[in-house]
Structures are given as structure tokens and as C-alpha cells.
Design a protein around this motif. Sequence first.
Motif, PDB file in Angstrom:
ATOM      1  N   PHE A 140       0.831  -1.198   0.000  1.00  0.00           N
ATOM      2  CA  PHE A 140       0.000   0.000   0.000  1.00  0.00           C
ATOM      3  C   PHE A 140       0.870   1.255   0.000  1.00  0.00           C
ATOM      4  O   PHE A 140       0.517   2.271  -0.599  1.00  0.00           O
ATOM      5  CB  PHE A 140      -0.923  -0.016   1.220  1.00  0.00           C
ATOM      6  N   GLU A 141       2.011   1.178   0.664  1.00  0.00           N
ATOM      7  CA  GLU A 141       2.921   2.323   0.705  1.00  0.00           C
ATOM      8  C   GLU A 141       3.361   2.749  -0.690  1.00  0.00           C
ATOM      9  O   GLU A 141       3.704   3.918  -0.910  1.00  0.00           O
ATOM     10  CB  GLU A 141       4.151   1.998   1.565  1.00  0.00           C
ATOM     11  N   SER A 142       3.353   1.820  -1.654  1.00  0.00           N
ATOM     12  CA  SER A 142       3.789   2.113  -3.026  1.00  0.00           C
ATOM     13  C   SER A 142       2.672   2.666  -3.900  1.00  0.00           C
ATOM     14  O   SER A 142       2.931   3.107  -5.022  1.00  0.00           O
ATOM     15  CB  SER A 142       4.351   0.834  -3.672  1.00  0.00           C
ATOM     16  N   HIS A 143       1.444   2.638  -3.407  1.00  0.00           N
ATOM     17  CA  HIS A 143       0.304   3.087  -4.200  1.00  0.00           C
ATOM     18  C   HIS A 143       0.348   4.607  -4.342  1.00  0.00           C
ATOM     19  O   HIS A 143       0.344   5.340  -3.342  1.00  0.00           O
ATOM     20  CB  HIS A 143      -0.998   2.651  -3.518  1.00  0.00           C
ATOM     21  N   LYS A 171      -2.285   7.461   5.348  1.00  0.00           N
ATOM     22  CA  LYS A 171      -2.142   7.393   3.888  1.00  0.00           C
ATOM     23  C   LYS A 171      -3.495   7.235   3.216  1.00  0.00           C
ATOM     24  O   LYS A 171      -3.775   7.849   2.183  1.00  0.00           O
ATOM     25  CB  LYS A 171      -1.215   6.246   3.483  1.00  0.00           C
ATOM     26  N   ALA A 172      -4.381   6.424   3.796  1.00  0.00           N
ATOM     27  CA  ALA A 172      -5.706   6.211   3.223  1.00  0.00           C
ATOM     28  C   ALA A 172      -6.479   7.528   3.135  1.00  0.00           C
ATOM     29  O   ALA A 172      -7.142   7.807   2.127  1.00  0.00           O
ATOM     30  CB  ALA A 172      -6.480   5.189   4.050  1.00  0.00           C
ATOM     31  N   VAL A 173      -6.403   8.341   4.170  1.00  0.00           N
ATOM     32  CA  VAL A 173      -7.108   9.630   4.163  1.00  0.00           C
ATOM     33  C   VAL A 173      -6.617  10.507   3.013  1.00  0.00           C
ATOM     34  O   VAL A 173      -7.404  11.217   2.363  1.00  0.00           O
ATOM     35  CB  VAL A 173      -6.933  10.347   5.519  1.00  0.00           C
ATOM     36  N   LYS A 174      -5.338  10.442   2.714  1.00  0.00           N
ATOM     37  CA  LYS A 174      -4.783  11.229   1.607  1.00  0.00           C
ATOM     38  C   LYS A 174      -5.316  10.746   0.257  1.00  0.00           C
ATOM     39  O   LYS A 174      -5.253  11.492  -0.730  1.00  0.00           O
ATOM     40  CB  LYS A 174      -3.259  11.156   1.622  1.00  0.00           C
ATOM     41  N   HIS A 175      -5.813   9.529   0.211  1.00  0.00           N
ATOM     42  CA  HIS A 175      -6.371   8.981  -1.036  1.00  0.00           C
ATOM     43  C   HIS A 175      -7.857   9.301  -1.204  1.00  0.00           C
ATOM     44  O   HIS A 175      -8.440   8.967  -2.237  1.00  0.00           O
ATOM     45  CB  HIS A 175      -6.180   7.462  -1.086  1.00  0.00           C
ATOM     46  N   LEU A 176      -8.480   9.913  -0.206  1.00  0.00           N
ATOM     47  CA  LEU A 176      -9.903  10.221  -0.318  1.00  0.00           C
ATOM     48  C   LEU A 176     -10.146  11.293  -1.378  1.00  0.00           C
ATOM     49  O   LEU A 176      -9.392  12.254  -1.489  1.00  0.00           O
ATOM     50  CB  LEU A 176     -10.458  10.701   1.023  1.00  0.00           C
ATOM     51  N   SER A 177     -11.211  11.110  -2.120  1.00  0.00           N
ATOM     52  CA  SER A 177     -11.647  12.135  -3.059  1.00  0.00           C
ATOM     53  C   SER A 177     -12.258  13.283  -2.262  1.00  0.00           C
ATOM     54  O   SER A 177     -12.403  13.205  -1.042  1.00  0.00           O
ATOM     55  CB  SER A 177     -12.691  11.574  -4.021  1.00  0.00           C
ATOM     56  N   HIS A 178     -12.657  14.300  -2.946  1.00  0.00           N
ATOM     57  CA  HIS A 178     -13.307  15.418  -2.263  1.00  0.00           C
ATOM     58  C   HIS A 178     -14.825  15.336  -2.357  1.00  0.00           C
ATOM     59  O   HIS A 178     -15.530  16.321  -2.118  1.00  0.00           O
ATOM     60  CB  HIS A 178     -12.805  16.748  -2.836  1.00  0.00           C
ATOM     61  N   LYS A 179     -15.312  14.144  -2.693  1.00  0.00           N
ATOM     62  CA  LYS A 179     -16.759  13.953  -2.730  1.00  0.00           C
ATOM     63  C   LYS A 179     -17.334  14.087  -1.330  1.00  0.00           C
ATOM     64  O   LYS A 179     -16.759  13.584  -0.346  1.00  0.00           O
ATOM     65  CB  LYS A 179     -17.093  12.569  -3.295  1.00  0.00           C
TER      66      LYS A 179
END
Length: 270
Positions: A140-143, A171-179
Motif C-alpha cells: 500500500f505504501e507504493s500506491h 495514507k488512506a485519508v490522503k487517497h480520499l476524493s473530495h466527494k
Amino acid sequence: MLYLNRNTRVNFIGISNQHANDNRPYLTQGRGGKEADFAYESISEFEKAKTYYFGTGKKTSTNKSQEGNDYYATPEPLGFKMVEWLNLEGGDCALEPSAGHGAIARFFPENTDNTFIEPSYTLSSKLAINVHGEVKVEDFESHHIVNKYDGIAMNPPFGSNGKLAMEHIEKAVKHLSHKDGARVIAIVPNGAAMQKRLDKYLLEESSVSMTHEIILPSVVFERAGTRITTKIIILQEHAYMPSRNVIDLSHIDDINVFFDEIETLTIDAD
């Protein structure tokens, strides 16, 4: 080697090691398959999730090491509810990092754009059979952070005192869209060290709020080989909560009672 012709009549009994027996052949042998299939198709999706859970062998110190020391599979009924609580809509992008064999991932809708990450080749091969979406065999760190998602459900590796779990959540929070309503739903350790990490993170990170906290009983991961105490946290964008909703199920000591308790449990969008 066995050769057959059209005049040969053979009865095969107990080919499966699980069902081998010394019974003589009988006229109704092999019947009931269609009825069993119909019964299976008639039950609810949540009940199907329970069949997956009870159909998986219990992990012990002997077979646990094959899947990794920090891998504890989520009970499928809980995985089903975690996906339900994401409130995904058709066309949404969804992610599960560290997806394991698919105990959560298999319940992601077919009409969403799903990505599943699992670094283990052994687990990812099982995962690919169970899910609808793209399976990435990587850490996941590489995603790449450019990838954005409307909903993320996860059971991250915990690491020491929840350190690795917290890193994965950040890291997951940084992947959230702005929806509006985009969520991370994660299983984390329920302990003082993890709570300290969460409190510090939420104090510094203004983009999300913890809207819900579900304290899980120790029986949840018993079949996976541990009685570690855990909880589910829901982090949501654009949700500024004066206080989080806490649901305490820690008193439950029977997994079937736990499943009954969560079957109708709903998490409203805030």
C-alpha cells in the motif's frame, strides 16, 4: 486405470475425503443439489457472508504463519457491513488496501470502480477469485497518491502498538476524493497507545472527523487465531462533529450474537 463402456454401471461413493464413508449405494444418492442451491440463493447476502465465515477453517499457530504473522482475516459478516457503511453509489471509486483473501473486498459492489491491494502472492491469488475489480500485488505504501477514492474499507496490519495501522490510515485519508461524505472505515487496535495516535492525528488533520467508533468484542478475531481487542473507526471528509457516535459491543462473548447485533446496524451519513 478404469475403462468404461456404455454397458458399464458404476457407483462412486465418498470420493471427497471430507465425506468418505463405507455406506452402500442407495437410489437417492447424489440428489438434493438443486434444492440446496435454491436454498442458498434464497438467503440474504448477510446470511451468505456468514456461510463464508463458518466455511473457513480456524487458524492455529501451525497454519497461521502461512499467511503472515500480522494478518488476521476480518469475519465476512463484518466485512459485508463495513462495505455497506461506506454508502457507495454506482460509479464511485472504492479501495481496500491490504485486502487479504477478500473477506471485505468480496462485498464491494459490481457497479463501482474497485481497487484491491495485497502484497502477498498467496493471498492475492485467492483475492482475485473473490472480487470484482483490479487486484494490485504491491505494498500500500507504493500506491501513488494521485489515486483518489470515494470510499475506503480496511483492516490494516497493526504493527507495534498500532504504529503501522496509523501510518496506513493516514495514507488512506490522503487517497480520499473530495466527494461529500467520502469515508475511511478501518479496524484498529482498541488500546491506549492507538488512541493516543488517533487523538494526535485528528488534532492535526482538519480534513476529516471521526464520526463513529464501534468497540468490537474479543471474539471477533478468535477464528483468525487471536482475541485481540479492536474497534472500527469511521473517518469522514466534510463532517465536523462536536462529538463522535460510540457504539460499544465489547460485552458480547458469542460470535453469533455479534453477527445478530450488527446485521441491522446502520451508520447514517453525517
